[in-house]
Structure formats: C-alpha cells, structure tokens
Design a protein around this motif. Structure first.
Motif, mmCIF file in Angstrom:
data_model
loop_
_atom_site.group_PDB
_atom_site.id
_atom_site.type_symbol
_atom_site.label_atom_id
_atom_site.label_comp_id
_atom_site.label_asym_id
_atom_site.label_seq_id
_atom_site.Cartn_x
_atom_site.Cartn_y
_atom_site.Cartn_z
ATOM 1 N N GLU A 162 0.887 -1.176 -0.106
ATOM 2 C CA GLU A 162 -0.021 -0.098 0.198
ATOM 3 C C GLU A 162 0.840 1.107 -0.020
ATOM 4 O O GLU A 162 0.388 2.385 -0.761
ATOM 5 C CB GLU A 162 -1.005 0.089 1.220
ATOM 6 C CG GLU A 162 -2.118 -1.154 1.240
ATOM 7 C CD GLU A 162 -2.960 -1.080 2.502
ATOM 8 O OE1 GLU A 162 -2.549 -0.270 3.399
ATOM 9 O OE2 GLU A 162 -3.650 -1.832 2.509
ATOM 10 N N HIS A 163 1.868 1.394 0.925
ATOM 11 C CA HIS A 163 2.571 2.474 0.817
ATOM 12 C C HIS A 163 3.827 2.395 0.209
ATOM 13 O O HIS A 163 4.194 3.702 -0.147
ATOM 14 C CB HIS A 163 3.094 2.672 2.322
ATOM 15 C CG HIS A 163 1.958 2.850 3.523
ATOM 16 N ND1 HIS A 163 1.524 4.119 3.819
ATOM 17 C CD2 HIS A 163 1.143 1.994 3.936
ATOM 18 C CE1 HIS A 163 0.471 3.862 4.632
ATOM 19 N NE2 HIS A 163 0.293 2.826 4.739
ATOM 20 N N GLU A 164 4.412 1.492 -0.393
ATOM 21 C CA GLU A 164 5.600 1.658 -1.245
ATOM 22 C C GLU A 164 5.304 1.134 -2.538
ATOM 23 O O GLU A 164 6.042 1.482 -3.664
ATOM 24 C CB GLU A 164 6.729 0.735 -0.555
ATOM 25 C CG GLU A 164 7.459 1.377 0.674
ATOM 26 C CD GLU A 164 8.590 1.102 1.120
ATOM 27 O OE1 GLU A 164 9.370 0.472 0.148
ATOM 28 O OE2 GLU A 164 9.087 1.591 2.072
ATOM 29 N N ARG A 165 4.162 0.452 -2.966
ATOM 30 C CA ARG A 165 3.756 0.149 -4.084
ATOM 31 C C ARG A 165 4.643 -0.702 -4.917
ATOM 32 O O ARG A 165 5.081 -0.709 -5.846
ATOM 33 C CB ARG A 165 3.659 1.493 -5.157
ATOM 34 C CG ARG A 165 2.562 2.466 -4.653
ATOM 35 C CD ARG A 165 1.091 1.745 -4.317
ATOM 36 N NE ARG A 165 0.285 3.020 -4.136
ATOM 37 C CZ ARG A 165 -0.920 2.954 -3.614
ATOM 38 N NH1 ARG A 165 -1.461 1.557 -3.908
ATOM 39 N NH2 ARG A 165 -1.747 3.705 -3.325
ATOM 40 N N ARG A 166 5.436 -1.777 -3.942
ATOM 41 C CA ARG A 166 6.302 -2.619 -4.450
ATOM 42 C C ARG A 166 5.614 -3.936 -4.281
ATOM 43 O O ARG A 166 5.040 -4.336 -3.500
ATOM 44 C CB ARG A 166 7.641 -2.300 -3.679
ATOM 45 C CG ARG A 166 8.282 -0.971 -4.004
ATOM 46 C CD ARG A 166 9.217 -0.662 -3.203
ATOM 47 N NE ARG A 166 10.417 -1.567 -3.201
ATOM 48 C CZ ARG A 166 11.441 -1.715 -2.198
ATOM 49 N NH1 ARG A 166 11.421 -0.800 -1.531
ATOM 50 N NH2 ARG A 166 12.376 -2.516 -2.490
ATOM 51 N N ASP A 167 6.285 -4.778 -4.937
ATOM 52 C CA ASP A 167 6.036 -6.301 -4.866
ATOM 53 C C ASP A 167 7.022 -7.156 -3.567
ATOM 54 O O ASP A 167 8.399 -7.008 -3.828
ATOM 55 C CB ASP A 167 6.309 -7.223 -6.039
ATOM 56 C CG ASP A 167 6.022 -8.401 -6.120
ATOM 57 O OD1 ASP A 167 6.081 -9.104 -5.000
ATOM 58 O OD2 ASP A 167 6.045 -9.237 -7.231
ATOM 59 N N PRO A 168 6.231 -7.488 -2.695
ATOM 60 C CA PRO A 168 7.240 -8.209 -1.599
ATOM 61 C C PRO A 168 8.011 -9.231 -2.074
ATOM 62 O O PRO A 168 9.096 -9.626 -1.293
ATOM 63 C CB PRO A 168 6.182 -8.752 -0.532
ATOM 64 C CG PRO A 168 5.007 -8.911 -1.384
ATOM 65 C CD PRO A 168 4.888 -7.783 -2.334
ATOM 66 N N ALA A 169 7.926 -9.738 -3.214
ATOM 67 C CA ALA A 169 8.790 -10.843 -3.683
ATOM 68 C C ALA A 169 10.063 -10.230 -3.999
ATOM 69 O O ALA A 169 10.979 -10.967 -4.233
ATOM 70 C CB ALA A 169 8.289 -11.237 -4.993
ATOM 71 N N GLU A 170 10.369 -9.046 -4.134
ATOM 72 C CA GLU A 170 11.502 -8.144 -4.333
ATOM 73 C C GLU A 170 12.332 -8.624 -3.020
ATOM 74 O O GLU A 170 13.688 -8.652 -3.296
ATOM 75 C CB GLU A 170 11.507 -6.721 -4.306
ATOM 76 C CG GLU A 170 10.918 -6.175 -5.718
ATOM 77 C CD GLU A 170 10.474 -4.739 -5.598
ATOM 78 O OE1 GLU A 170 11.602 -4.053 -4.889
ATOM 79 O OE2 GLU A 170 9.794 -4.111 -5.975
ATOM 80 N N LEU A 171 11.934 -8.811 -1.754
ATOM 81 C CA LEU A 171 12.476 -9.159 -0.782
ATOM 82 C C LEU A 171 12.607 -10.411 -0.421
ATOM 83 O O LEU A 171 13.626 -11.133 0.017
ATOM 84 C CB LEU A 171 12.042 -8.266 0.462
ATOM 85 C CG LEU A 171 12.204 -6.777 0.231
ATOM 86 C CD1 LEU A 171 11.506 -5.961 1.575
ATOM 87 C CD2 LEU A 171 13.505 -6.247 0.119
ATOM 88 N N LEU A 172 11.171 -11.387 -0.608
ATOM 89 C CA LEU A 172 11.198 -12.468 -0.112
ATOM 90 C C LEU A 172 11.461 -13.716 -1.308
ATOM 91 O O LEU A 172 11.065 -14.772 -0.876
ATOM 92 C CB LEU A 172 9.789 -12.548 0.548
ATOM 93 C CG LEU A 172 9.371 -11.385 1.713
ATOM 94 C CD1 LEU A 172 8.001 -11.732 2.345
ATOM 95 C CD2 LEU A 172 10.495 -11.775 2.852
ATOM 96 N N GLY A 173 11.776 -13.105 -2.348
ATOM 97 C CA GLY A 173 11.862 -13.975 -3.410
ATOM 98 C C GLY A 173 10.743 -14.990 -3.603
ATOM 99 O O GLY A 173 9.667 -14.266 -3.938
ATOM 100 N N ASP A 174 10.958 -16.169 -3.941
ATOM 101 C CA ASP A 174 9.666 -17.211 -4.076
ATOM 102 C C ASP A 174 9.041 -17.606 -2.663
ATOM 103 O O ASP A 174 8.076 -18.235 -2.824
ATOM 104 C CB ASP A 174 10.129 -18.460 -4.955
ATOM 105 C CG ASP A 174 11.025 -19.294 -3.790
ATOM 106 O OD1 ASP A 174 11.506 -18.990 -2.686
ATOM 107 O OD2 ASP A 174 11.873 -20.215 -4.280
ATOM 108 N N GLY A 175 9.350 -16.890 -1.724
ATOM 109 C CA GLY A 175 8.855 -17.131 -0.501
ATOM 110 C C GLY A 175 9.085 -18.426 0.402
ATOM 111 O O GLY A 175 8.799 -18.637 1.436
#
Length: 392
Positions: A298-311
């Motif tokens: 919501e606040h950064e408009r980014r995909d968490p996969a950038e940090l967490l990869g495939d999870g």
C-alpha cells in the motif's frame, strides 16, 4: 516444514489474544529440560524484543503507520513476555548468564556455517570467539560465587575453555563496524544479521540490569566489562544491516526473521509443551508478516517478492552442539583482530584500539582476575573440597 512467506496467512491479528494466566506458563526446568530448549527460549526472547525495538523506531518516525505498528507491538510485547517468563526461578542470575552465552555460541556457530557471504561468515566467527571466551569467564564466576559447575547448564554441549581473551575485546568504536550486506543480498544473509543483532541486544540489556544486583565487587566489574563488549557486538552485527533499506523493508524483513526462527524452533523442539508455544507463535508471526506485506504494497507500491523471493524459507539454524566447528575457529582465528571493517592479523590491529584498551585495562581486567586460578573440570570447588577432605 513447508512454509511460504508470501502465501501462508497465519492467524489474523485480531484473533491473537492473551490472558495474564496465559502469559505466565510453567517455566522450563533447569536440569530436566534439554539445554537447547533454554537456548531456543533465550534466542526467541531476543528476536521478539528486537522486533519491538524496530517497531518503536518506526512509531517515532512514520505518522501514517502509527496505528498498525501499535497493534503489532501489543502482540509482540505479550509474546516476548510469555517466552521470557519460561526461564524459571531455579536459575540463578549467573546460571541464566551461562545460558545466554551458550545461546550466543551455538546460534552464531550455526549461522557462521549457513552464511553464503564469506566476509560476513568471517564476521560471525570473529564475534563467536568473544562470546566463547565470555562463557569461560562467567563459568569461573559461577564457580567462585556459587560453587557450581557451568556444565549443569550447558549439559556438555559447549566447551568451557578460553578463546580470544576478553581483555583484548575492547576496541575503539571505528573498529567495531562491519561492511553492510548489499541491497541484493540473499534473504538468508538478511535474516542471519537480524537474528544475531537481536540476540546480542538482549544479552547486553540483561547484563546491564543484572550486574548492579551483585554485592561482590568483582562480579559487578565483570558484568560491566562484558556488557561493554556486548554493546560492541550490537554495533558489529547491527552495522551488517543495510542502512539504505526503507522502514517498511526493515519491518517486512523483521517479520520474516521471526517466522524463520519460530519455524526452526517448531522443527527441533523436543518438549511438547514448549513446542505448542512455538507453533502458536509461528502462526501469529505469519499473520504479522501478512500485515507487513499489505503495508509494503500500500505505501511503497512494491512487490514483496523483491525481498522474499519465491517465499521459501532459507535453511534454518541448527540447535545442536557445534563443538568441532568452534574448536577449529578457536585454534585458527583467536589471534585475529580488527582494523576498521577488516579482519587482520594481530600485528595489524587498528592503533586506536590499542590506546583505548590500555586505558580501560589500566586498573586491571576483571575477566582476567576472576579466572586467574580457574580451570574448568567436572565438579566445582565444593566437589574438590569434598574430595580433599576424603583424601585427608
């Protein structure tokens, strides 16, 4: 255990509730529970307290996030309470200290072997040697003040011998720094650094609170000396974290770190009662992570996969004795020193550390005094006295 950081929902925050009786469970047993149950308890208290610390910094600097951060902090506070209260009153303060140092040694040894970045793996081995020596110094204090064998706490999993002497741990501040991991570092690298930063922070705080409670002047000095080194370790590990991460990146990684650590606890805990706590809090932390993911989107408009990869979770900390690995590090790296952010031979140590250390030790080193006549052997001074009487 198959956990996916991106898709596993966990327990929703609004359903994460406690009562006072729920928070204060029957503690673990000093002698009957496995030593690594205590290690996991101490580690997870440190991870929980560091999560609170990260959120407190965010609360002070991020207006739009104040309400959700406060909600997360309330649950984290209660989780930290339940975990910390598992340490029983049958532990004396020094015995709990022995548990803290065993935790630092065995967890750091595991992380040093898991870390894919060779430079950071060296940094973990460097601080490991210092915590290893702290265990020896506190074991001498336990023998001196209580006539107890530290092996009753470590249960034979961790050697009790000197390493790099505590009196040479004191460095000028600029030589405590470590180069931070890159923004593109592996998720494992980020989780390792977060875990050890939290662990050292709680150790420092514990020693700062416990030290003044002793009447013995040498005990007070020893806790003061080692608390100072633990403060250096907070800088050492904390400087590994990339300062260019946004607050929400740090929140997301912190929640992933808690999931990763609780998963390791669930997988390896052999006490069913304690394992149920780890399972519950793993479920809670997955819920916290989903909240952090939503805020990140919501606040950064980014995909968490950038940090967490495939999870997928990286390989977990191994809660076991790492005696052979530690012995190798003690033998090969005890003479290493710091020059800025680099690890160097003793002759090349940063000169400002030499002056800093000389001043601090000018009235003597408590860690040297407390262990001057101490050599660990099975039993304690009470056992030796009994043997001497029998021989007479």
């Amino acid at each position: 255990m198959a956990i996916n950081l991106l898709t596993d929902r966990g327990q929703p925050l609004e359903r994460q509730q406690f009562t006072w009786k729920d928070l204060v469970r029957n503690p673990i047993s000093k002698l009957d529970d496995d030593a690594f149950t205590r290690v996991r308890t101490i580690l997870m208290n440190g991870v929980e307290l560091d999560s609170l610390r990260v959120k407190q910094a965010m609360l002070r600097t991020n207006g739009p996030l104040r309400a959700p951060i406060a909600q997360l902090m309330r649950v984290e506070q209660h989780q930290a309470t339940l975990v910390n209260w598992l340490i029983g009153a049958d532990h004396s303060p020094i015995e709990t200290t022995i548990g803290y140092e065993q935790t630092a040694i065995e967890v750091t040894a595991s992380v040093a072997q898991l870390e894919p970045d060779a430079y950071l793996a060296q940094a973990y081995r460097y601080a490991l040697l210092e915590d290893f020596d702290h265990l020896y110094r506190y074991s001498a204090l336990l023998d001196r003040l209580e006539g107890k064998d530290a092996n009753n706490i470590t249960q034979g999993h961790t050697d009790i011998v000197p390493a790099r002497p505590t009196r040479v741990h004191h460095r000028a501040p600029e030589h405590d720094l470590v180069e931070p991991y890159g923004m593109d570092a592996a998720l494992a690298t980020k989780l390792h650094a977060l875990t050890l930063t939290g662990g050292e922070y709680q150790t420092h705080d514990y020693y700062m609170n416990i030290g003044p409670l002793f009447t013995d002047p040498l005990a007070r000095q020893l806790y003061a000396e080692i608390a100072s080194v633990e403060s250096q370790h907070i800088v050492h590990y904390g400087s590994m974290l990339n300062p260019n991460e946004s607050p929400l990146e740090k929140l997301l990684l912190q929640e992933a770190c808690e999931v990763w650590n609780y998963c390791a606890c669930v997988e390896q805990e052999n006490n069913p009662r304690i394992k149920s706590i780890w399972e519950r809090f793993l479920d809670y932390e997955l819920g916290h992570l989903q909240m952090a993911i939503q805020l990140f989107k919501e606040h950064e408009r980014r995909d968490p996969a950038e940090l967490l990869g495939d999870g997928k979770l990286p390989e977990r900390i191994a809660f076991k004795s790492h005696r052979d690995f530690v012995r190798g590090v003690v033998e090969q790296e005890s003479t290493m020193r710091k020059d800025g952010a680099q690890f160097v031979a003793e002759a090349n140590e940063g000169k400002s550390s030499l002056a800093h250390r000389q001043q601090l030790n000018s009235d003597g080193s408590p860690s040297e005094i407390v262990s001057a006549t101490y050599r660990w052997s099975p039993g304690t001074e009470l056992a030796r006295a009994a043997a001497q009487l029998k021989a007479a």
